[in-house]
Design a protein around this motif. Sequence first.
Motif, PDB file in Angstrom:
ATOM      1  N   GLY A 125      -2.811 -18.840  -0.104  1.00 32.16           N
ATOM      2  CA  GLY A 125      -2.822 -18.757  -1.317  1.00 32.16           C
ATOM      3  C   GLY A 125      -3.777 -18.445  -2.513  1.00 32.16           C
ATOM      4  N   LEU A 126      -4.081 -19.879  -3.239  1.00 28.50           N
ATOM      5  CA  LEU A 126      -5.126 -20.042  -3.892  1.00 28.50           C
ATOM      6  C   LEU A 126      -6.093 -18.506  -3.704  1.00 28.50           C
ATOM      7  CD1 LEU A 126      -5.308 -21.937  -6.908  1.00 28.50           C
ATOM      8  CD2 LEU A 126      -6.921 -23.449  -4.986  1.00 28.50           C
ATOM      9  N   LEU A 127      -6.530 -18.317  -2.873  1.00 26.32           N
ATOM     10  CA  LEU A 127      -7.570 -18.025  -2.768  1.00 26.32           C
ATOM     11  C   LEU A 127      -7.034 -15.993  -2.907  1.00 26.32           C
ATOM     12  CD1 LEU A 127      -9.329 -18.766   0.878  1.00 26.32           C
ATOM     13  CD2 LEU A 127     -10.449 -18.998  -1.984  1.00 26.32           C
ATOM     14  N   LEU A 128      -5.898 -15.487  -2.748  1.00 33.42           N
ATOM     15  CA  LEU A 128      -5.715 -14.608  -2.753  1.00 33.42           C
ATOM     16  C   LEU A 128      -4.448 -14.055  -4.251  1.00 33.42           C
ATOM     17  CD1 LEU A 128      -3.187 -14.036   0.365  1.00 33.42           C
ATOM     18  CD2 LEU A 128      -5.601 -12.758  -0.463  1.00 33.42           C
ATOM     19  N   ALA A 129      -4.812 -15.584  -5.398  1.00 34.79           N
ATOM     20  CA  ALA A 129      -4.002 -15.458  -6.682  1.00 34.79           C
ATOM     21  C   ALA A 129      -4.684 -14.829  -7.451  1.00 34.79           C
ATOM     22  CB  ALA A 129      -3.162 -17.245  -6.960  1.00 34.79           C
ATOM     23  N   GLY A 130      -5.870 -14.346  -7.429  1.00 34.20           N
ATOM     24  CA  GLY A 130      -5.958 -13.203  -8.395  1.00 34.20           C
ATOM     25  C   GLY A 130      -7.706 -13.758  -9.352  1.00 34.20           C
ATOM     26  N   TYR A 131      -7.161 -14.753  -9.273  1.00 31.93           N
ATOM     27  CA  TYR A 131      -8.143 -15.934 -10.608  1.00 31.93           C
ATOM     28  C   TYR A 131      -9.591 -15.315 -10.307  1.00 31.93           C
ATOM     29  CZ  TYR A 131     -10.763 -19.775 -12.971  1.00 31.93           C
ATOM     30  OH  TYR A 131     -11.187 -20.642 -13.958  1.00 31.93           O
ATOM     31  N   GLY A 132      -9.830 -14.952 -12.280  1.00 27.70           N
ATOM     32  CA  GLY A 132     -11.223 -14.804 -12.309  1.00 27.70           C
ATOM     33  C   GLY A 132     -11.066 -12.514 -12.514  1.00 27.70           C
ATOM     34  N   THR A 133      -9.822 -12.119 -11.662  1.00 27.06           N
ATOM     35  CA  THR A 133     -10.006 -10.912 -11.992  1.00 27.06           C
ATOM     36  C   THR A 133      -8.705 -10.300 -12.768  1.00 27.06           C
ATOM     37  OG1 THR A 133     -10.653 -10.861  -9.658  1.00 27.06           O
ATOM     38  CG2 THR A 133      -9.507  -8.983 -10.302  1.00 27.06           C
ATOM     39  N   TYR A 134      -7.555 -11.201 -12.184  1.00 30.14           N
ATOM     40  CA  TYR A 134      -6.839 -11.393 -13.040  1.00 30.14           C
ATOM     41  C   TYR A 134      -6.068 -12.082 -14.312  1.00 30.14           C
ATOM     42  CZ  TYR A 134      -5.769  -7.255 -10.710  1.00 30.14           C
ATOM     43  OH  TYR A 134      -6.126  -5.566 -10.313  1.00 30.14           O
ATOM     44  N   GLU A 135      -4.935 -12.205 -14.562  1.00 27.15           N
ATOM     45  CA  GLU A 135      -4.730 -13.605 -15.726  1.00 27.15           C
ATOM     46  C   GLU A 135      -3.276 -13.754 -15.748  1.00 27.15           C
ATOM     47  OE1 GLU A 135      -4.507 -11.812 -20.079  1.00 27.15           O
ATOM     48  OE2 GLU A 135      -6.181 -11.133 -19.576  1.00 27.15           O
ATOM     49  N   LEU A 136      -2.415 -14.977 -15.834  1.00 23.95           N
ATOM     50  CA  LEU A 136      -0.964 -14.693 -14.864  1.00 23.95           C
ATOM     51  C   LEU A 136      -0.645 -13.349 -15.769  1.00 23.95           C
ATOM     52  CD1 LEU A 136      -0.783 -18.567 -17.175  1.00 23.95           C
ATOM     53  CD2 LEU A 136      -1.747 -17.703 -14.981  1.00 23.95           C
ATOM     54  N   HIS A 137       0.877 -13.287 -15.393  1.00 28.41           N
ATOM     55  CA  HIS A 137       1.628 -12.624 -15.554  1.00 28.41           C
ATOM     56  C   HIS A 137       2.904 -13.186 -16.593  1.00 28.41           C
ATOM     57  CE1 HIS A 137       5.455 -10.869 -14.493  1.00 28.41           C
ATOM     58  NE2 HIS A 137       5.099  -9.764 -13.500  1.00 28.41           N
ATOM     59  N   ILE A 189      -0.750  -5.529  -2.164  1.00 30.48           N
ATOM     60  CA  ILE A 189      -0.144  -6.503  -2.288  1.00 30.48           C
ATOM     61  C   ILE A 189      -0.307  -7.841  -2.874  1.00 30.48           C
ATOM     62  CG2 ILE A 189       1.615  -5.745  -0.776  1.00 30.48           C
ATOM     63  CD1 ILE A 189       1.189  -7.553   0.900  1.00 30.48           C
ATOM     64  N   PHE A 190      -1.570  -8.225  -2.639  1.00 27.41           N
ATOM     65  CA  PHE A 190      -2.426  -8.759  -4.112  1.00 27.41           C
ATOM     66  C   PHE A 190      -3.188  -8.356  -4.877  1.00 27.41           C
ATOM     67  CE2 PHE A 190      -0.885 -11.111   0.099  1.00 27.41           C
ATOM     68  CZ  PHE A 190      -0.433 -11.854  -0.045  1.00 27.41           C
ATOM     69  N   PRO A 191      -3.540  -9.103  -5.878  1.00 27.90           N
ATOM     70  CA  PRO A 191      -3.874  -8.860  -6.719  1.00 27.90           C
ATOM     71  C   PRO A 191      -5.715  -9.455  -6.363  1.00 27.90           C
ATOM     72  CG  PRO A 191      -2.869 -11.210  -7.463  1.00 27.90           C
ATOM     73  CD  PRO A 191      -2.722 -10.277  -6.016  1.00 27.90           C
ATOM     74  N   ILE A 192      -6.504  -8.921  -6.330  1.00 25.59           N
ATOM     75  CA  ILE A 192      -7.321  -9.576  -4.856  1.00 25.59           C
ATOM     76  C   ILE A 192      -9.333  -8.468  -5.602  1.00 25.59           C
ATOM     77  CG2 ILE A 192      -6.691 -10.671  -3.332  1.00 25.59           C
ATOM     78  CD1 ILE A 192      -7.667  -8.588  -1.140  1.00 25.59           C
ATOM     79  N   LEU A 193      -8.046  -6.679  -5.622  1.00 23.72           N
ATOM     80  CA  LEU A 193      -9.105  -5.819  -6.305  1.00 23.72           C
ATOM     81  C   LEU A 193      -9.120  -5.569  -7.556  1.00 23.72           C
ATOM     82  CD1 LEU A 193      -8.638  -2.717  -3.971  1.00 23.72           C
ATOM     83  CD2 LEU A 193     -10.590  -4.514  -3.939  1.00 23.72           C
ATOM     84  N   PRO A 194     -10.798  -5.362  -8.313  1.00 14.92           N
ATOM     85  CA  PRO A 194     -10.103  -4.950  -9.819  1.00 14.92           C
ATOM     86  C   PRO A 194      -9.259  -4.303 -10.086  1.00 14.92           C
ATOM     87  CG  PRO A 194     -12.676  -5.726  -8.508  1.00 14.92           C
ATOM     88  CD  PRO A 194     -11.888  -5.352  -7.526  1.00 14.92           C
ATOM     89  N   PRO A 195      -9.076  -4.355 -11.325  1.00 12.50           N
ATOM     90  CA  PRO A 195      -7.456  -3.166 -11.788  1.00 12.50           C
ATOM     91  C   PRO A 195      -8.589  -1.440 -11.697  1.00 12.50           C
ATOM     92  CG  PRO A 195      -7.673  -4.409 -13.275  1.00 12.50           C
ATOM     93  CD  PRO A 195      -9.447  -5.877 -12.289  1.00 12.50           C
ATOM     94  N   ALA A 196      -9.600  -1.397 -11.814  1.00 17.55           N
ATOM     95  CA  ALA A 196     -10.431   0.541 -11.343  1.00 17.55           C
ATOM     96  C   ALA A 196      -9.826   0.144  -9.790  1.00 17.55           C
ATOM     97  CB  ALA A 196     -12.095   0.691 -12.026  1.00 17.55           C
ATOM     98  N   ALA A 197     -10.503  -0.751  -8.840  1.00 15.22           N
ATOM     99  CA  ALA A 197     -10.478  -0.737  -7.773  1.00 15.22           C
ATOM    100  C   ALA A 197      -9.244  -0.594  -7.091  1.00 15.22           C
ATOM    101  CB  ALA A 197     -11.576  -1.820  -7.386  1.00 15.22           C
ATOM    102  N   TRP A 227       2.271 -24.863  -8.528  1.00 12.09           N
ATOM    103  CA  TRP A 227       4.086 -25.645  -8.302  1.00 12.09           C
ATOM    104  C   TRP A 227       4.538 -24.218  -7.451  1.00 12.09           C
ATOM    105  CZ3 TRP A 227       5.666 -29.148  -9.127  1.00 12.09           C
ATOM    106  CH2 TRP A 227       5.016 -30.462 -10.146  1.00 12.09           C
ATOM    107  N   PRO A 228       4.367 -22.901  -7.357  1.00  8.04           N
ATOM    108  CA  PRO A 228       4.669 -22.050  -6.383  1.00  8.04           C
ATOM    109  C   PRO A 228       4.176 -22.041  -4.993  1.00  8.04           C
ATOM    110  CG  PRO A 228       3.250 -20.874  -7.634  1.00  8.04           C
ATOM    111  CD  PRO A 228       3.639 -21.664  -8.462  1.00  8.04           C
ATOM    112  N   LEU A 229       2.752 -21.887  -5.333  1.00 11.54           N
ATOM    113  CA  LEU A 229       1.427 -22.325  -3.816  1.00 11.54           C
ATOM    114  C   LEU A 229       2.642 -23.800  -2.685  1.00 11.54           C
ATOM    115  CD1 LEU A 229      -1.770 -21.742  -4.646  1.00 11.54           C
ATOM    116  CD2 LEU A 229      -0.228 -20.341  -3.489  1.00 11.54           C
ATOM    117  N   LEU A 230       2.690 -24.590  -3.896  1.00 12.26           N
ATOM    118  CA  LEU A 230       3.338 -26.313  -3.121  1.00 12.26           C
ATOM    119  C   LEU A 230       4.757 -25.771  -2.882  1.00 12.26           C
ATOM    120  CD1 LEU A 230       3.616 -29.306  -2.593  1.00 12.26           C
ATOM    121  CD2 LEU A 230       4.623 -29.475  -5.109  1.00 12.26           C
ATOM    122  N   TRP A 231       5.663 -24.840  -3.124  1.00 14.65           N
ATOM    123  CA  TRP A 231       6.710 -24.567  -2.338  1.00 14.65           C
ATOM    124  C   TRP A 231       6.691 -24.133  -1.608  1.00 14.65           C
ATOM    125  CZ3 TRP A 231       8.401 -28.350  -4.752  1.00 14.65           C
ATOM    126  CH2 TRP A 231       8.983 -29.313  -5.926  1.00 14.65           C
TER     127      TRP A 231
END
Length: 513
Positions: free
Chosen positions: A17-29, A333-341, A73-77
Amino acid sequence: MKHRLPLLFALLKFVSGLLLAGYGTYELHRDEYLYLDYGRHLAWGYIEVPPLTALQSWVSLALGGGFFWVKAWPLLWGSLTIYIVVRLAQRLGGGPWAQALAGVCYLTTAYGRVNLLFQPNAFEVFSFTLGMYLLVRHAQPDGQPRHLYWLGLVLGLGILNKYTTFFFGAAVLAGLLLTTPRLFARRPIWLAGGLALLVAAPTLGWQLRHGLPFRHHMALLHDTQLVYVTVASFWSAQLLLCFAALLVWVPGLWAALRGQPAPAVRVAGLVFVVGLLILTILHGKSYYSLGYYPALFAIGAVWWQTRLASRLGLRIALLALPLALWVPIVRDIFPILPPAAMARLSQRPLHRKLGLNRWEDGQVHPLPQDFADMLGWHELADKTWLAYQALPDSTRARTLIKCDDYGQAGALNYYNRNRAIPAATSFNGSYLYWFPALPARPWRNLLLVGEGHPEELVPYFQEFRKVGEMTTPYARERGVTIYLGINPSPALLARAYGERRTELAAWEGNLKY
């Protein structure tokens, strides 16, 4: 030994979940910024949800508020939920294969997105799943009254997290009435119910003291969103939410209603049926049902174990099927690609056919709405900070920062949390309660973020000009402006505070206003 596989899946869930969370590519929702601001205004209730999220926010902010501490938190739950699912399969007699199948079903269905965002939904799924586990444990031959007491505690905490727990509680009561009606002639069930109400009492009291704002929230939700939810759309969404596990949860439901692989699981099947019936009647959103499925993954996995005992090839195929269905859509379904891609990927016919980029406005956009809601916030906060810094030292402290919506206000407060700048506020959502009182010395400057009709405000200021605009490509808030108004007229301030009183009166049923 018995906890090894459940713990392994819990760890896998957290790390993946941490790897698919988009860190460095996207911000928080945008929603996450609102919930984080709860941590600065601890209370027993809020306009949007009860207070449990606020406690988590307070802890995250105390730890620095970084991306990890928000997503933890969501990853813990989610990790605790998958632990319970695998453990339930084990409790029902499932071997390593059945336990693995139950865990894989959770990993490859809609819970990946649920456990991605810091929202009350992740804890809701966890509490419902734990409630189902406790119901089954109590119904087993070695069940004890303590399982009911724990259930009462879980329901109470669930109400402190989200009021939809009342629907789950109604389904639990129905399930118990249909399976063990004599239970209601004994003390433990009433003590468990009393414990649930005792735990939930602070937020229920807050609702009463504030004129039941929950009623206004539900009325707005019904008029703007739920009224458009049809029975067909609700049930078609049910097939999609857990599509990768369809061959497991459907047999799991059938088996549970027949009392297989053990009579104790019948209550879980009945809770599922009654719970989804309630949501159907009330036009609930499709994802409100997600807490009812995980127990069926465990029951279905054990059911399949008995039928494929000597068929190794089919076992391997059934275990691999959810993964085979999930892997091709990970990028969607996960924010792993940069927005343009991601925007290029979204041009595929299949992507368009599924409507993944159709927003609440009914239009198709370059990115899914959730992804677009994770862009541009840092830029908006930085530009507001620069506009504030450009003000004269003598008037800077007498500046009001008002935003059009909670996402803007929350984002400004999050990214400027370590800067000397007044808190941003709004008339949207819980910010109504946090709006500063009219000061004895009038405001000298107003920074207006997201003002929809700036031309109408020109006569009310000595000077009024645009000082910034969000330009981040693909951001949902792209084009949002920042205006500076100097020396606002008393008439404008009186109108603004009057609007706030009117909004509060609508939420609180004219209790105070």
